[in-house]
Enzyme design. Sequence first.
Site, short mmCIF file in Angstrom:
data_model
loop_
_atom_site.label_atom_id
_atom_site.label_comp_id
_atom_site.label_asym_id
_atom_site.label_seq_id
_atom_site.Cartn_x
_atom_site.Cartn_y
_atom_site.Cartn_z
CE LYS A 39 -10.20 2.73 6.61
NZ LYS A 39 -11.35 2.89 5.65
CD GLU A 43 -2.15 6.44 -8.84
OE1 GLU A 43 -2.41 7.01 -7.95
OE2 GLU A 43 -1.79 5.10 -9.10
CB CYS A 69 -1.20 1.15 -7.86
SG CYS A 69 -0.99 -0.69 -7.59
CD GLU A 90 0.85 -1.12 -4.20
OE1 GLU A 90 1.32 -0.24 -4.86
OE2 GLU A 90 -0.23 -1.50 -4.33
P1 NDP Z 1 -6.88 6.91 -0.07
O1 NDP Z 1 -5.54 7.07 0.05
O2 NDP Z 1 -7.62 8.16 0.46
O3 NDP Z 1 -7.64 5.56 0.52
C1 NDP Z 1 -6.73 4.56 0.79
C2 NDP Z 1 -7.39 3.93 2.34
O4 NDP Z 1 -6.78 4.97 3.30
C3 NDP Z 1 -8.81 3.90 2.53
O5 NDP Z 1 -9.22 2.85 3.19
C4 NDP Z 1 -9.18 5.11 3.14
O6 NDP Z 1 -10.24 5.13 4.15
C5 NDP Z 1 -7.92 5.22 4.20
N1 NDP Z 1 -7.62 6.63 4.73
C6 NDP Z 1 -8.03 7.84 4.26
N2 NDP Z 1 -7.53 8.89 5.03
C7 NDP Z 1 -6.94 7.96 6.06
C8 NDP Z 1 -6.25 8.60 7.19
N3 NDP Z 1 -6.30 10.04 7.66
N4 NDP Z 1 -5.57 7.82 7.89
C9 NDP Z 1 -5.47 6.56 7.76
N5 NDP Z 1 -6.22 5.73 6.56
C10 NDP Z 1 -7.02 6.65 5.71
O7 NDP Z 1 -7.32 6.76 -1.41
P2 NDP Z 1 -8.80 7.33 -2.25
O8 NDP Z 1 -9.59 6.18 -1.96
O9 NDP Z 1 -9.25 8.61 -1.54
O10 NDP Z 1 -8.23 7.36 -3.69
C11 NDP Z 1 -7.75 8.72 -3.93
C12 NDP Z 1 -6.47 8.61 -5.07
O11 NDP Z 1 -5.70 7.49 -4.60
C13 NDP Z 1 -6.95 7.94 -6.40
O12 NDP Z 1 -7.63 8.65 -7.17
C14 NDP Z 1 -5.73 7.18 -6.76
O13 NDP Z 1 -4.82 8.06 -7.71
C15 NDP Z 1 -4.93 7.09 -5.71
N6 NDP Z 1 -5.29 5.39 -5.17
C16 NDP Z 1 -4.29 4.82 -5.38
C17 NDP Z 1 -4.39 3.35 -5.13
C18 NDP Z 1 -3.16 2.50 -5.04
O14 NDP Z 1 -3.50 0.95 -5.41
N7 NDP Z 1 -1.94 2.64 -5.17
C19 NDP Z 1 -5.47 2.71 -4.43
C20 NDP Z 1 -6.53 3.64 -4.34
C21 NDP Z 1 -6.36 5.21 -4.67
P3 NDP Z 1 -11.87 5.78 3.37
O15 NDP Z 1 -11.40 5.92 2.01
O16 NDP Z 1 -12.72 4.56 3.85
O17 NDP Z 1 -11.97 6.89 4.07
#
Ligand code: NDP
Length: 502
Positions: free
Chosen positions: A188, A395, A297, A263
């Site tokens: 996903k 972050e 990250c 991660e």
């Molecule tokens: P999320 O952790 O919400 O999203 C990452 C993935 O998880 C997306 O595919 C998202 O789906 C999915 N997801 C969301 N809710 C659920 C759930 N309940 N169960 C399973 N999967 C789920 O990150 P965001 O995109 O909202 O970003 C928010 C913050 O996270 C950023 O501001 C940043 O600080 C951090 N971040 C860190 C990253 C890293 O590389 N370590 C990468 C991205 C974000 P969908 O978004 O499609 O609903």
Amino acid sequence: MTVLVHPTALKDHKVRDFRMLIDGRWEEAKGAPIDRIAPSHGVMVSRVAAGTKSDAERAILSARRAFDVGPWPGMTGAERSAVLLRAADLIAARAEELAYLDAIEAGKPISQVRGEIAGSVDIWRYAAALARTLHGESYNTLGDGTLGVVLREAIGVVSIITPWNFPFLIVAQKLPFALAAGCTAVVKPSELTSGSTVLLGEILMEAGLPAGVVNIVTGTGPEVGAVMTTHPAVDMVSFTGSTAIGRLTMANAAQTLKKVSLELGGKNPQIVFPDADLDAFIDAAVFGAYFNAGECCNAGSRLILHASIAGDVVRRIADHAAKVRVGDPLDPETQVGAIITPQHLEKISAYIDGAQKTGAEVTHGGETLNFGMGQFMAPTILSGVQPDMAVAREEVFGPVLSVLTFQTREEAIAIANSIDYGLSAGVWSRDFDTCLTIGRKVRAGTIWMNTFMDGASELPFGGFKQSGLGRELGHHAVEDYTEIKTLNMHIGARTSWWVPKG
Ligand code: NDP
């Protein structure tokens, strides 16, 4: 000041519709699709199928069948490797299409994404090599009556959940290793940047992957992702994203005791000593903080500078930051593109306001950039940051550099280790002892010495503390997708446990 690269209206762009891949068939979603508005141009660029819980369940059961019935897990490593190598060639052949999609959906500079696609090709090839070298152990040292063989078996069905910041690269850090081990998967992508992952599905079908081995279900986390972390037919979840959703993923997976690989976030320090090559460091500081608009990250978002050099170094970083080209991701000269969503831009601005209210000073940037389309942020430096401030510990995920200072090596290590994250860190010094001491004492998964954010497919990547669990890349990556099984074999007459009568 910032060098502005004005985006121009998108010419010749055709809105693309992306479907889901379930059990080898391309499917439309039943409900309305999710529209993606380009963060750089403010117009709709793609529509992605909004998968449902039942789509996710069907995909999981398809992956389960493909694993339990085969043929994928029972094929030879050489056969799996051949499919992965074909996929790598097809990715390379469609590199420009993939790079354009990630640039337009994520707002990333096209020149940078081209590098990410090339890096992904290398990772797929590296994983193909591991498909042939993955092995267990044997013990011929247990006496004449025993032979021990330790197998590494594919763990089974893997749920792969990815974020928006490196859409194609992050799925490359997971999926080929799972496939190399013989696993099947449901993937996903983020609802914001699904295009390149759906294209990967086309590539894998063309490369000869059997139906059901990889399923791609687009849609939201709460609808699709949640099922992928709870369904009893899933054996392992590999997740990249926020620490909050990582924690939720682990709790969900705990209900059926799935293996979890996470991660997550980082607040990565670069520690700089007065004897460092400061010219090299200034460049790395700007790169580390503003690469991918800081939505990374691994961003080097915390500078920990020796107090004796801090004033001069910050002035030089500000001069360098002023030359960074910000704007249109489709211009090959652009270095920093757009911010992923308007809501995320507000979150970044709120961090800057909060930092100023608690005593930090904006030494450079700090403002949003108005191009009349999309959402952009100027490279920003915050000085006078104290270790207890939110911008020193949390972050921000934007182009914001927080500057802290230290007097002694021990103090620098204590500041570096004082937060919940431990993904990566950098140390800058010409002194061998200093570099190695920081390398050993700072609790993080990667320590760069006199460089920053370099990587290679061979080198493991992952976090300490709340930055995650497990390692991606390197040979550990393929091992992460295996279960260990012991074959304990008896040779010759077995001594009876019951003492014979008479
Ligand atoms: P999320 O952790 O919400 O999203 C990452 C993935 O998880 C997306 O595919 C998202 O789906 C999915 N997801 C969301 N809710 C659920 C759930 N309940 N169960 C399973 N999967 C789920 O990150 P965001 O995109 O909202 O970003 C928010 C913050 O996270 C950023 O501001 C940043 O600080 C951090 N971040 C860190 C990253 C890293 O590389 N370590 C990468 C991205 C974000 P969908 O978004 O499609 O609903």
